[in-house]
Write a protein that holds these residues in place. Structure first.
Motif, short mmCIF file in Angstrom:
data_model
loop_
_atom_site.label_atom_id
_atom_site.label_comp_id
_atom_site.label_asym_id
_atom_site.label_seq_id
_atom_site.Cartn_x
_atom_site.Cartn_y
_atom_site.Cartn_z
N LYS A 133 0.70 -1.32 -0.07
CA LYS A 133 -0.12 -0.11 -0.12
C LYS A 133 0.97 1.32 -0.13
O LYS A 133 0.58 2.25 -0.80
CB LYS A 133 -0.73 -0.12 1.20
N GLU A 134 1.91 1.28 0.57
CA GLU A 134 3.03 2.44 0.80
C GLU A 134 3.45 2.60 -0.59
O GLU A 134 3.67 3.83 -1.02
CB GLU A 134 3.98 2.25 1.99
N SER A 135 3.88 1.51 -1.27
CA SER A 135 4.49 1.41 -2.42
C SER A 135 3.32 2.24 -3.58
O SER A 135 3.63 2.97 -4.38
CB SER A 135 5.13 0.06 -2.70
N LEU A 136 2.26 1.78 -3.44
CA LEU A 136 1.25 2.10 -4.34
C LEU A 136 0.96 3.78 -4.01
O LEU A 136 1.06 4.52 -5.09
CB LEU A 136 -0.11 1.41 -3.94
N ASP A 137 0.79 4.16 -2.80
CA ASP A 137 0.85 5.61 -2.62
C ASP A 137 1.86 6.59 -3.05
O ASP A 137 1.95 7.50 -3.51
CB ASP A 137 0.68 5.64 -1.24
N GLU A 138 3.34 5.81 -2.93
CA GLU A 138 4.34 6.26 -3.54
C GLU A 138 4.37 6.59 -5.00
O GLU A 138 4.87 7.64 -5.58
CB GLU A 138 5.63 5.71 -3.25
N ALA A 139 3.81 5.54 -5.94
CA ALA A 139 3.53 5.76 -7.17
C ALA A 139 2.87 6.66 -7.52
O ALA A 139 3.06 7.42 -8.49
CB ALA A 139 3.45 4.12 -7.59
N VAL A 140 1.52 6.76 -6.95
CA VAL A 140 0.54 7.83 -7.28
C VAL A 140 0.93 9.17 -6.84
O VAL A 140 0.78 10.09 -7.56
CB VAL A 140 -0.81 7.35 -6.50
N ASN A 141 1.23 9.45 -5.41
CA ASN A 141 1.46 10.54 -5.02
C ASN A 141 2.72 11.55 -5.13
O ASN A 141 2.66 12.61 -5.31
CB ASN A 141 1.16 10.80 -3.52
N THR A 142 3.63 10.54 -5.40
CA THR A 142 5.12 11.26 -5.69
C THR A 142 5.56 11.10 -7.08
O THR A 142 6.01 12.21 -7.61
CB THR A 142 6.18 10.41 -4.64
N MET A 143 5.30 9.94 -7.58
CA MET A 143 5.77 9.84 -9.16
C MET A 143 4.48 10.26 -10.23
O MET A 143 4.96 10.44 -11.29
CB MET A 143 5.85 8.38 -9.46
N GLY A 144 3.44 10.44 -9.48
CA GLY A 144 2.39 11.11 -10.33
C GLY A 144 1.61 10.39 -11.26
O GLY A 144 0.99 10.60 -12.34
N ILE A 145 1.66 8.82 -11.27
CA ILE A 145 1.16 7.68 -12.00
C ILE A 145 -0.17 7.80 -11.69
O ILE A 145 -0.80 7.75 -10.53
CB ILE A 145 2.01 6.58 -11.81
N PRO A 146 -1.21 7.75 -12.61
CA PRO A 146 -2.72 7.67 -12.58
C PRO A 146 -2.98 6.65 -11.51
O PRO A 146 -2.41 5.30 -11.82
CB PRO A 146 -3.40 7.64 -13.95
#
Length: 287
Positions: free
Chosen positions: A204-217
């Motif tokens: 879940k933290e990895s998903l949040d990082e991809a979305v919130n930090t990397m800007g991936i949809p």
């Protein structure tokens, strides 16, 4: 082990709590004689709203073949100290988590059998057949699951009583696997909470990082993560398909970057003791 159709008298302590309601909902569908015990006003109201009759603790446990302690870990010590002395000889006290039992926090009697049982929860590989089974990710409602149990008795009648209770409270149950209390503690918390649940939170933290930090949809990130999580589990645990050579290289990088070399120490007895001490808010575990 074969199951039994015998009817038992079962007391549920904490019947109006989170786990107590799950246990009570399933026992209400059996032919067992069930006494529901609850002290908190909110829990008592939930029990009454479910159409169940409340019983005082003392007569409930005195009459019971098996007493199910569906209370939080931190309450098991004082609750068992109050109720175990009131139980009839030859009866069983059943806790739903091994931590307090393994840590030696429960009041015991030579003529009262100690048992622990924990649900496995429905497998990620379960062949679900109905919407209700798909919705039941926790188990105990519609999706079949296994259960793990430990009982400090070699008496087949006692084991039959425990298995019948376990199959009832965690229904629908496929298999009941028998281990020692220590082995159950090594499974829960070490294998499934310390490791598996931690990895789930890390995903879940990895998903949040991809979305919130990397800007991936988010829809794209969630979709590829959920699909690849199933592939990762199927390939690793079932051997369904081999990982590609490139994937193996990426996995090695992940292990080197994220995992400590000595991570398997969590299975050692001393590390288990420290983990349980933290979980039970103890300075140290005394046996």
């Amino acid at each position: 082990m074969t199951t039994t159709t015998e009817t038992y008298t079962i007391a549920v302590i904490g019947a109006g709590g989170k786990m107590g309601m799950r246990v009570s909902n399933n026992l209400a569908n059996t032919t067992h004689d069930v006494h529901y015990v609850e002290n908190s006003p909110a829990g008592r109201q939930r029990t009454l709203d479910a159409g169940r009759t409340l019983t005082d603790a003392a007569p409930a446990v005195a009459d019971a073949d098996i007493v199910v302690l569906a209370v939080p870990d931190l309450a098991l010590g004082p609750v068992s100290a109050e109720l175990v002395p009131l139980m009839k000889p030859g009866s069983v006290v059943l806790t739903l988590d091994p931590a307090a039992a393994y840590a030696g926090l429960l009041t015991t009697r030579e003529d009262v059998v100690q048992a622990v049982a924990h649900p496995c929860h429905p497998s990620v590989f379960l062949q679900r057949e109905t919407p209700e089974q798909w919705a039941d990710t926790f188990g105990g409602i519609a999706a079949p699951q296994d259960a793990i149990a430990a009982v400090e008795s070699d008496d087949p009648a006692v084991q039959a009583l425990v298995e019948a209770t376990v199959r009832a409270i965690y229904a629908p149950v496929i298999d009941v696997h028998w281990v020692t209390i220590k082995q159950l503690a090594q499974l829960e918390p070490t294998l499934v909470e310390t490791i598996a649940c931690m990895i789930g939170a890390l995903l879940k933290e990895s998903l949040d990082e991809a979305v919130n930090t990397m800007g991936i949809p988010e829809a794209a990130a969630r979709s590829i993560l959920l699909g690849h999580t199933q592939v990762a589990l199927a390939n690793s645990l079932n051997g369904d398909n081999p990982f590609s050579d490139a994937c193996l290289i990426a996995m090695d990088y992940g292990r080197e970057s994220i995992i400590k070399d000595d991570w398997k120490k969590v299975f050692r007895d001393d590390e288990l003791d420290k983990n349980l001490a933290r979980m039970l808010h103890l300075d140290r575990i005394q046996r």
